[in-house]
Write a protein that holds these residues in place. Structure first.
Motif, PDB file in Angstrom:
ATOM      1  N   GLU A 175      23.878 -42.665  78.445  1.00 36.06           N
ATOM      2  CA  GLU A 175      25.246 -42.305  79.185  1.00 36.06           C
ATOM      3  C   GLU A 175      25.850 -40.819  77.904  1.00 36.06           C
ATOM      4  N   ALA A 176      25.109 -40.662  76.838  1.00 35.82           N
ATOM      5  CA  ALA A 176      25.901 -39.675  76.034  1.00 35.82           C
ATOM      6  C   ALA A 176      25.023 -37.972  76.348  1.00 35.82           C
ATOM      7  N   GLU A 177      24.219 -38.294  76.999  1.00 33.34           N
ATOM      8  CA  GLU A 177      23.581 -37.047  78.075  1.00 33.34           C
ATOM      9  C   GLU A 177      24.110 -36.826  79.582  1.00 33.34           C
ATOM     10  N   ALA A 178      24.673 -38.086  80.218  1.00 37.16           N
ATOM     11  CA  ALA A 178      25.391 -37.758  81.834  1.00 37.16           C
ATOM     12  C   ALA A 178      27.398 -37.422  81.375  1.00 37.16           C
ATOM     13  N   ALA A 179      27.797 -37.808  80.458  1.00 36.09           N
ATOM     14  CA  ALA A 179      28.655 -37.590  79.850  1.00 36.09           C
ATOM     15  C   ALA A 179      28.632 -35.762  80.117  1.00 36.09           C
ATOM     16  N   LYS A 180      27.526 -35.295  79.501  1.00 38.60           N
ATOM     17  CA  LYS A 180      27.991 -33.505  79.059  1.00 38.60           C
ATOM     18  C   LYS A 180      28.021 -32.843  80.951  1.00 38.60           C
ATOM     19  N   LYS A 181      27.455 -33.842  82.030  1.00 38.35           N
ATOM     20  CA  LYS A 181      27.311 -33.486  83.136  1.00 38.35           C
ATOM     21  C   LYS A 181      28.567 -33.169  83.527  1.00 38.35           C
ATOM     22  N   GLY A 182      29.426 -34.903  83.504  1.00 40.05           N
ATOM     23  CA  GLY A 182      30.700 -34.217  83.431  1.00 40.05           C
ATOM     24  C   GLY A 182      31.294 -36.292  84.363  1.00 40.05           C
ATOM     25  N   PRO A 183      32.276 -36.685  84.012  1.00 40.49           N
ATOM     26  CA  PRO A 183      33.147 -38.294  84.326  1.00 40.49           C
ATOM     27  C   PRO A 183      32.524 -39.189  85.776  1.00 40.49           C
ATOM     28  N   GLU A 184      31.739 -38.030  86.941  1.00 34.85           N
ATOM     29  CA  GLU A 184      30.811 -38.405  87.959  1.00 34.85           C
ATOM     30  C   GLU A 184      29.542 -39.527  87.554  1.00 34.85           C
ATOM     31  N   ALA A 185      28.956 -38.315  86.839  1.00 31.68           N
ATOM     32  CA  ALA A 185      27.613 -38.653  86.082  1.00 31.68           C
ATOM     33  C   ALA A 185      27.912 -40.235  85.314  1.00 31.68           C
ATOM     34  N   LEU A 186      28.500 -39.879  84.220  1.00 30.66           N
ATOM     35  CA  LEU A 186      29.457 -41.128  82.932  1.00 30.66           C
ATOM     36  C   LEU A 186      29.514 -42.734  84.036  1.00 30.66           C
ATOM     37  N   ALA A 187      30.048 -42.488  84.722  1.00 33.76           N
ATOM     38  CA  ALA A 187      30.082 -43.448  85.469  1.00 33.76           C
ATOM     39  C   ALA A 187      28.942 -43.745  86.265  1.00 33.76           C
ATOM     40  N   GLU A 188      28.119 -43.514  86.808  1.00 34.16           N
ATOM     41  CA  GLU A 188      26.945 -43.655  87.573  1.00 34.16           C
ATOM     42  C   GLU A 188      26.024 -43.709  86.301  1.00 34.16           C
ATOM     43  N   ALA A 189      25.708 -43.508  84.659  1.00 38.55           N
ATOM     44  CA  ALA A 189      25.075 -44.179  83.898  1.00 38.55           C
ATOM     45  C   ALA A 189      25.087 -45.302  83.749  1.00 38.55           C
ATOM     46  N   LYS A 190      26.059 -45.418  83.718  1.00 41.89           N
ATOM     47  CA  LYS A 190      27.452 -46.110  83.120  1.00 41.89           C
ATOM     48  C   LYS A 190      26.485 -48.002  83.760  1.00 41.89           C
ATOM     49  N   THR A 191      26.354 -48.050  85.123  1.00 41.46           N
ATOM     50  CA  THR A 191      25.862 -48.593  86.088  1.00 41.46           C
ATOM     51  C   THR A 191      24.513 -48.999  85.691  1.00 41.46           C
ATOM     52  N   LYS A 192      23.654 -47.902  85.129  1.00 43.53           N
ATOM     53  CA  LYS A 192      22.117 -48.885  85.362  1.00 43.53           C
ATOM     54  C   LYS A 192      22.231 -49.226  83.751  1.00 43.53           C
ATOM     55  N   ARG A 193      23.328 -49.889  83.195  1.00 44.97           N
ATOM     56  CA  ARG A 193      22.413 -50.854  81.830  1.00 44.97           C
ATOM     57  C   ARG A 193      22.131 -52.244  81.895  1.00 44.97           C
ATOM     58  N   ASP A 194      23.537 -52.704  82.929  1.00 47.17           N
ATOM     59  CA  ASP A 194      23.461 -54.100  83.180  1.00 47.17           C
ATOM     60  C   ASP A 194      21.191 -54.035  83.980  1.00 47.17           C
ATOM     61  N   SER A 195      21.428 -53.360  84.682  1.00 46.10           N
ATOM     62  CA  SER A 195      20.248 -53.495  85.478  1.00 46.10           C
ATOM     63  C   SER A 195      18.530 -53.456  84.495  1.00 46.10           C
ATOM     64  N   GLY A 196      19.323 -52.472  83.080  1.00 47.27           N
ATOM     65  CA  GLY A 196      17.793 -51.520  82.457  1.00 47.27           C
ATOM     66  C   GLY A 196      17.897 -53.133  82.346  1.00 47.27           C
ATOM     67  N   PHE A 197      18.813 -53.659  81.679  1.00 50.56           N
ATOM     68  CA  PHE A 197      18.026 -54.997  80.535  1.00 50.56           C
ATOM     69  C   PHE A 197      17.488 -55.769  81.700  1.00 50.56           C
ATOM     70  N   GLN A 198      18.282 -56.090  82.859  1.00 53.87           N
ATOM     71  CA  GLN A 198      17.321 -56.854  83.530  1.00 53.87           C
ATOM     72  C   GLN A 198      16.017 -56.864  83.840  1.00 53.87           C
TER      73      GLN A 198
END
Length: 557
Positions: A175-198
């Protein structure tokens, strides 16, 4: 074709294992591709390391309750208490394991030590120690077994929560890397955490779906090598004969199953118990091998995995007094939210982990296991985890794309309701068949028991509900903890989550006690249904507060 026919007729357990592997393989490929394309590097490395450890653990876990009964001749209830204490230690020791890693800031070394200690425990458990001395006392064997289980629990405490903390750090960095690319990239990265743990959770269950076959297949092979056969009820009957506590139809059932004269029952009982349990001991060698494989994998990939780091003191000193007070308040709020969810989790695990307790005893006694050993039925749950996870992920991803994203706390509440449905289903089945208590059932004749037994389909439906509930609670609970944990407490917070699981596990023995004591079986399942529904209600009552807390960025202090 002849090979398949012969396999079906002569070894249905192996036949089912091959079928399961064929079905599971495409799903494994799917998860590997998804993780590679959409998730941070290192996820698969961590998952593979965890898969090996879980494979070894589930070999032992699938048979432990029934093994303790068959080896030491103790009751289901006492065996259940021993298993519950062990299961409690497995999870509660993750808290000191997390503290050790947090304070030393050496998560990887802690994980490696955990794998080595577990391997030692399984090695001791694989030694077929029986009664010693003229009296043949089993006290020494029981002490050795307890020592092995304590080592396994300690090693697990050093391993489990800390590997999960590393996975959480993977997504913090992602998420920290995505934040460097902008708010849209950060929002997309945050949606991956739940599925990643799954996905991480799925790899746990790939080991779990194969492991329950190992001990029964080795035990069956060893029995047949000694010209004996498998029967789920024979160990109990042999122990009762040796102890002189036969009652009801026990003697007639033992004579019928052993096919020997009454004068030969003493030799048959002693020989059968030793061969039966030696076969299980031998199977634990596979657990040792699994631990070593997991260790080698982790050593090979550890450089690609992050080490959860605490904030440097120099950075903390830059905060103003007001900022520090605000951050302290935020941390308190987040910890309060964590404790609230932990309270709900206790009741879920108390209900869910009946798969190794009352549901295991139910499979042994009330399900026809003439074609497949009762322990193997425990593969149903991890099998469903593997094939249902993409469906669950797809449903919630589709809702998110439509702007109707379901929060993690709401998913957990839904999971409690679905868990209740599993036990409501069992209530209906038990009421229709008028199942008595387990203790009363054991005293019936073999013909009467066989007439009352149900097919494995009952457990398949039950585990379907429990698995869907598990997918909404267990991996998402890990994700929830990683979201709200302050970065200097990630190991401790993961340990707290596992400690809540431990508290629920400590009371799981009550399931076996109720199954054997309550006059009607449906009463037992009713208790679990009520607990699940009450937990769901509590979670719904806290929903808005929890959603507000988890919407904020995790505290850094």
């Amino acid at each position: 074709m002849n090979f398949i026919t012969n396999l079906w007729e002569n070894n249905r357990s192996l036949f089912f294992l091959i079928v399961v592997l064929i079905i599971v393989t495409p799903f494994l490929i799917f998860y590997l591709n998804k993780a590679k394309k959409e998730h941070p590097r290192g996820l698969i490395a961590a998952a593979l390391s965890n898969m090996g450890e879980r494979f070894g653990y589930y070999i032992m876990n699938a048979v432990l309750v029934l093994f303790i009964c068959s080896k030491f001749g103790i009751s289901d209830s006492v065996s259940g208490v021993m298993f519950a204490v062990f299961y409690f230690l497995i999870y509660v020791l993750s808290l000191p394991g997390g503290i050790i890693a947090d304070r030393s800031q050496n998560y990887k070394k802690t994980i490696i030590c955990g794998l080595i200690v577990m391997a030692l425990g399984y090695a001791i458990l694989s030694i077929p120690v029986f009664g010693i001395g003229a009296s043949g006392s089993m006290t020494f064997a029981l002490v050795i077994t307890m020592l092995a289980l304590i080592l396994i629990a300690c090693g697990n405490g050093l391993f489990k929560g800390n590997l999960q903390a590393i996975v959480g750090q993977l997504y913090d960095d992602f998420e920290a890397e995505a934040a460097k690319k902008g708010p849209e990239a950060l929002a997309e990265a945050k949606t991956k955490r739940d599925s990643g743990f799954q996905i991480f959770y799925v790899f746990i269950n790939i080991g779990g779906v194969i492991a329950p076959f190992v001990a029964p297949l080795i035990r069956k092979w060893y029995l047949e090598s000694k010209a004996l056969f498998y029967n789920a009820d024979l160990p109990r009957l042999c122990h009762k004969f040796n102890q002189g506590t036969m009652e009801g139809n026990d003697m007639a059932n033992l004579l019928s199953l052993s096919n020997v004269q009454e004068s030969g029952l003493a030799d048959f009982s002693a020989n059968y118990l030793q061969v039966y349990n030696t076969g299980v001991h031998i199977s634990f060698i596979a657990s040792v091998c699994a631990m070593l494989i997991s260790l080698f994998i982790f050593l090979a990939v550890k450089k690609r995995l992050p080490n959860p780091v605490r904030k440097e003191k120099s950075a903390v000193q830059d905060y103003t007094k007001e900022e520090r007070e605000s951050m302290a308040k935020e941390i308190k709020q987040r910890m309060a939210a964590l404790y609230a969810v932990l309270g709900v989790a206790v009741f879920f695990w108390f209900s869910f982990h009946q798969n190794a307790q009352s549901l295991s005893i139910f499979a042994r006694d009330f399900v026809d296991t003439s074609a497949i050993a009762p322990e193997i039925l425990q593969c149903i749950n991890p099998f469903f985890v593997i094939i249902l996870t993409p469906i669950v992920m797809w449903v919630f991803a589709a809702l998110a794309r439509k702007g109707r994203e379901v929060s993690t706390p709401r998913k957990i509440a839904l999971g409690m309701f679905i868990a209740a449905c599993a036990y409501i289903f069992l209530i209906v089945i038990a009421a229709i068949h008028n199942y008595p208590s387990g203790a009363e059932f054991k005293l019936l004749g073999e013909e009467a028991k066989m007439a009352m037994k149900c097919g494995p389909g009952i457990l398949i439906v039950t585990y379907f509900f429990l698995t869907v509930a598990e997918l909404l609670i267990s991996p998402l609970g890990l994700s929830f903890v990683s979201k709200i944990a302050p970065r200097h407490m990630v190991g401790i917070c993961q340990g707290l989550w596992l400690s809540a699981t431990a508290v629920g596990n400590l009371f799981i023995f009550l399931g076996v006690t109720m199954l054997n004591k309550f006059p009607h079986q449906w009463m037992t399942w009713g208790v679990f249904a009520i607990f699940c529904l009450l937990s769901m209600s509590v979670m719904l009552g806290m929903l808005k507060w929890l959603e507000r807390i988890t919407a904020d960025k995790p505290a850094e202090a």
